[in-house]
Structure formats: C-alpha cells, structure tokens
Design a protein around this motif. Structure first.
Motif, PDB file in Angstrom:
ATOM      1  N   GLU A   6     -14.563  -7.004 -10.678  1.00  0.00           N
ATOM      2  CA  GLU A   6     -14.476  -6.831  -9.228  1.00  0.00           C
ATOM      3  C   GLU A   6     -13.133  -7.375  -8.745  1.00  0.00           C
ATOM      4  O   GLU A   6     -12.830  -8.554  -8.897  1.00  0.00           O
ATOM      5  CB  GLU A   6     -15.615  -7.561  -8.516  1.00  0.00           C
ATOM      6  N   SER A  16     -13.816  -4.255  -5.005  1.00  0.00           N
ATOM      7  CA  SER A  16     -14.225  -2.994  -5.627  1.00  0.00           C
ATOM      8  C   SER A  16     -14.484  -3.225  -7.107  1.00  0.00           C
ATOM      9  O   SER A  16     -13.776  -3.987  -7.758  1.00  0.00           O
ATOM     10  CB  SER A  16     -13.135  -1.929  -5.462  1.00  0.00           C
ATOM     11  N   SER A  40     -14.166  -2.288 -10.862  1.00  0.00           N
ATOM     12  CA  SER A  40     -13.132  -1.583 -11.608  1.00  0.00           C
ATOM     13  C   SER A  40     -13.291  -1.898 -13.089  1.00  0.00           C
ATOM     14  O   SER A  40     -14.101  -2.760 -13.466  1.00  0.00           O
ATOM     15  CB  SER A  40     -11.751  -2.045 -11.130  1.00  0.00           C
ATOM     16  N   PHE A  59      -7.333  -2.248  -8.110  1.00  0.00           N
ATOM     17  CA  PHE A  59      -7.965  -1.135  -8.809  1.00  0.00           C
ATOM     18  C   PHE A  59      -7.002   0.045  -8.872  1.00  0.00           C
ATOM     19  O   PHE A  59      -6.900   0.731  -9.897  1.00  0.00           O
ATOM     20  CB  PHE A  59      -9.269  -0.758  -8.098  1.00  0.00           C
ATOM     21  N   MET A  60      -6.263   0.301  -7.806  1.00  0.00           N
ATOM     22  CA  MET A  60      -5.339   1.425  -7.802  1.00  0.00           C
ATOM     23  C   MET A  60      -4.153   1.182  -8.734  1.00  0.00           C
ATOM     24  O   MET A  60      -3.587   2.129  -9.280  1.00  0.00           O
ATOM     25  CB  MET A  60      -4.863   1.727  -6.386  1.00  0.00           C
ATOM     26  N   ALA A  98     -10.100  -1.473   4.019  1.00  0.00           N
ATOM     27  CA  ALA A  98     -10.618  -0.768   2.845  1.00  0.00           C
ATOM     28  C   ALA A  98      -9.721  -0.998   1.629  1.00  0.00           C
ATOM     29  O   ALA A  98     -10.199  -1.127   0.491  1.00  0.00           O
ATOM     30  CB  ALA A  98     -10.735   0.720   3.140  1.00  0.00           C
ATOM     31  N   TRP A  99      -8.421  -1.068   1.846  1.00  0.00           N
ATOM     32  CA  TRP A  99      -7.464  -1.256   0.764  1.00  0.00           C
ATOM     33  C   TRP A  99      -7.649  -2.605   0.062  1.00  0.00           C
ATOM     34  O   TRP A  99      -7.433  -2.721  -1.137  1.00  0.00           O
ATOM     35  CB  TRP A  99      -6.057  -1.130   1.323  1.00  0.00           C
ATOM     36  N   LEU A 129     -14.172   8.575  -7.754  1.00  0.00           N
ATOM     37  CA  LEU A 129     -13.639   7.784  -6.645  1.00  0.00           C
ATOM     38  C   LEU A 129     -13.807   8.508  -5.308  1.00  0.00           C
ATOM     39  O   LEU A 129     -13.771   7.873  -4.254  1.00  0.00           O
ATOM     40  CB  LEU A 129     -12.165   7.458  -6.893  1.00  0.00           C
ATOM     41  N   TYR A 132      -9.452  -3.349  -3.896  1.00  0.00           N
ATOM     42  CA  TYR A 132      -9.195  -1.932  -4.170  1.00  0.00           C
ATOM     43  C   TYR A 132      -7.727  -1.706  -4.527  1.00  0.00           C
ATOM     44  O   TYR A 132      -7.408  -0.862  -5.370  1.00  0.00           O
ATOM     45  CB  TYR A 132      -9.588  -1.091  -2.959  1.00  0.00           C
ATOM     46  N   ARG A 143       0.822  -1.217   0.000  1.00  0.00           N
ATOM     47  CA  ARG A 143       0.000   0.000   0.000  1.00  0.00           C
ATOM     48  C   ARG A 143       0.857   1.269   0.000  1.00  0.00           C
ATOM     49  O   ARG A 143       0.614   2.163  -0.818  1.00  0.00           O
ATOM     50  CB  ARG A 143      -0.951  -0.015   1.204  1.00  0.00           C
TER      51      ARG A 143
END
Length: 278
Positions: free
Chosen positions: A137, A131, A133, A143-144, A126-127, A58, A140, A7
């Motif tokens: 799915e 999510s 995208s 997705f980033m 949350a990370w 976002l 996250y 992260r």
C-alpha cells in the motif's frame, strides 16, 4: 533516492512510455507479434496484452469473456505463474491471445487513451490517496512510478526480443530506474546475503551511469558518503543490472561482463541473486 516526480511530470513520463511501446510494435507482422520475449511463457503479443490488462484493471474493468473455442486453463498450474498477480496477468492473456496483433494494438490504443484521460482528470487528493500496488500500500503517485518502471522494463523486453536498440537513459529511464533501485538494498542483504558491516558498491556505466553505495547493518540502506572502503565493488552496465534484477538474463552467462573489486566471491554471490521482480 525516493523523491517522486510531480504529478504533471510523472503523467507526462507515463504518456511518453506508452508512446515508446507503440513505436516498437507498430508495423509488426503476425509472426513478429508472436516472437518469444525474455519473460518465460510470454511473447511480444503477451507483453502488450499484459499492459492492456493492467491498465484496464486500473480503469475498473474485468478481463473479457473467454472465447468458447479457447481451452479453459487453470492458470495457476503454469510454471511461470507464481502468485495471484501472475495469475491475474495470465487470465487476461488467455482471453486476448485469440486476437491478431493488429486487433491487440487497436485495443492498446483505446485503453491507453482512456487511461491518459483518467490520469489527467485526477485531483491531488486522489493522486496521493493510499493504493494497493505490487509494492504494497503506497500513495497512488508511487504506484504510477511502479507502472512507469514496469512498462519501461517491458519496452526493454520487446526491444531485446526484436534485436532493436532503444534509449535506456533520459528522464524517463532515470525515473524508472529510481523505482527499480528502491529494492536493491533489501535484495543485496536478503537474497544476496551480504553480511552485516559490509559495504556494497555498484559502479554503473552506460545510459544510467551512477555509483550506488549500500551499507548493510540491521537493515541495508543507501549511503551517499561511505565511512570506509567497499567490501566489494560490482562494476557493470546499467542495462545489465536492470535485466539481472528483472530475471531476464542468466547471471552465469554474463559474469564475464562484470568486474569485481574486493571480495569477488561475495560480489558473484550477490549478482547470482539479484532477480526480484514479479
């Protein structure tokens, strides 16, 4: 091939990518902002407007209200809009195009500052949460990385439009390329129609030099150590491969920059069908 940066690493790469885009467009005059990009229907202004729109979404925000002086266009009728994501992108652009380049850049700075703060405030739960995208799915975090790839590609779009050169390698380029490379096996098999039992090798030179072996069976997959000779080896610059995959260049116009060893006819067939990004 699919290992994600941590992260802190990925958020730092995203932040650096946002800065790289700022560096490219700072100081542009109004005519330069409206320079056509390699993307059909989009100028440099539109590329930055698209990033503003995505990062705003976002943050949970909607497009600004339509200016009464701006024609109300059904964006789904535009030739370069092919799906719902493309339509949403175009709605944002229709609402932003009346602004000046300087106004757009101020808006970009403000949105990106809030996105950086939102990313910094995320916890591990949350990370890693599922999510939606552009690639389905995914956590996250993945997705980033998709966002990093998208913004990195748009850095190349802007640089190409301006005739500028940027560093396409390094840690940021490598992470973005890893996301790009996730789709190559499927593209080679489905779009390029590489036959079962074939081994396709991409021999890349340039800033992201590496060799990729794709084995086509019931499904196409990467292999570290091929079990036999390559059916075809496609040798080209890493930047050219990315631009072909992004649909930014006409394959026919760049075939003379690519070397084929083995089944050259299959190699050309694959190259002509590499475009896959939205």
């Amino acid at each position: 091939m699919n290992d994600l940066p941590t992260r802190p690493e990925l958020t730092a790469l995203l932040s650096g990518q946002f800065d790289a885009l700022t560096d490219l467009v700072t100081g542009l005059d109004e005519n330069q902002w409206r320079t056509p990009s390699p993307l059909p229907g989009w100028t440099i202004f539109d590329v930055i407007g698209h990033i503003i729109g995505t990062e705003s979404l976002l943050l949970g925000e909607k497009p600004p209200a339509r200016d009464a002086q701006t024609p109300d266009i059904d964006v789904k009728t535009l030739p370069h809009v092919r799906n719902d994501i493309g339509a949403m992108n175009e709605i944002w652009l229709q609402r932003l195009r009346s602004r000046t380049g300087a106004e757009l850049l101020r808006m970009y700075h403000e949105v990106i500052d809030r996105r950086r703060k939102a990313l910094a405030a995320m916890d591990d739960q949350a990370w890693l949460a599922p999510s939606q995208s552009p690639v389905g799915e995914v956590p996250y975090a993945r997705f980033m990385r998709v966002r990093l790839f998208d913004c990195w590609m748009h850095e190349l779009d802007i640089a190409d439009a301006l005739g500028e050169r940027v560093d396409e390698g390094g840690t940021r380029g490598a992470a973005a390329f890893t996301e790009f490379a996730q789709s190559l096996p499927r593209v080679v098999a489905k779009r390029g129609k590489a036959p079962a039992g074939s081994l396709i090798t991409f021999e890349l030179s340039g800033p992201l030099a590496r060799t990729l072996h794709i084995e086509v069976g019931d499904r196409a997959r990467y292999v570290d150590t091929p079990g036999g000779d390559s059916t075809v080896t496609v040798a080209l610059d890493s930047g050219l491969l990315v631009r072909l995959g992004g649909g930014r260049v006409d394959p026919e116009a760049v075939l003379d920059r690519i070397t084929f060893r083995g089944d050259a006819e299959l190699g050309r067939q694959i190259v002509r069908n590499l475009a896959f990004t939205i």
